[in-house]
Design a protein around this motif. Structure first.
Motif: not given
Length: 108
Positions: A32-35
């Protein structure tokens, strides 16, 4: 060893990661992306008894900006990674709790 279809950054010797958790294989947080990271991802780390590795670092309290920059630079120069502040480990790098920390607005 280098793989012609991948950059040097993507290649890791099997001796460098004898266990899947060494680079987080199987944990959804790494996909996943951090956001997009949620509390469920942190719970997954806890449930899996995740261990600190080249992509994961636990801190039980706030660290200085210089310490954060040093760790994040290390992540940027390797596989990327996560610095989890407010995570309790057992002294051997294995996650045992997520007590959290009080907000620090001046850290930004």
């Amino acid at each position: 060893t280098k793989c012609p279809s991948r950059g040097a950054r993507d290649v890791v010797s099997s001796r460098a990661r004898p266990y899947p958790e060494a680079v987080g294989i199987g944990l959804t947080i790494y996909n996943k992306s951090i956001d997009a990271v949620t509390f469920d991802d942190l719970q997954e780390l806890l449930d899996a008894h995740a261990t600190e590795n080249v992509r994961l670092e636990f801190k039980s309290a706030y660290v200085t900006k210089d310490q954060v920059l040093k760790k994040l630079t290390g992540f940027a120069n390797t596989f990327g990674g996560y610095l989890i502040v407010g995570a309790e480990e057992n002294g051997a790098g294995r996650l045992i709790g997520l007590p959290g920390v009080d907000p620090q607005p001046s850290f930004a």
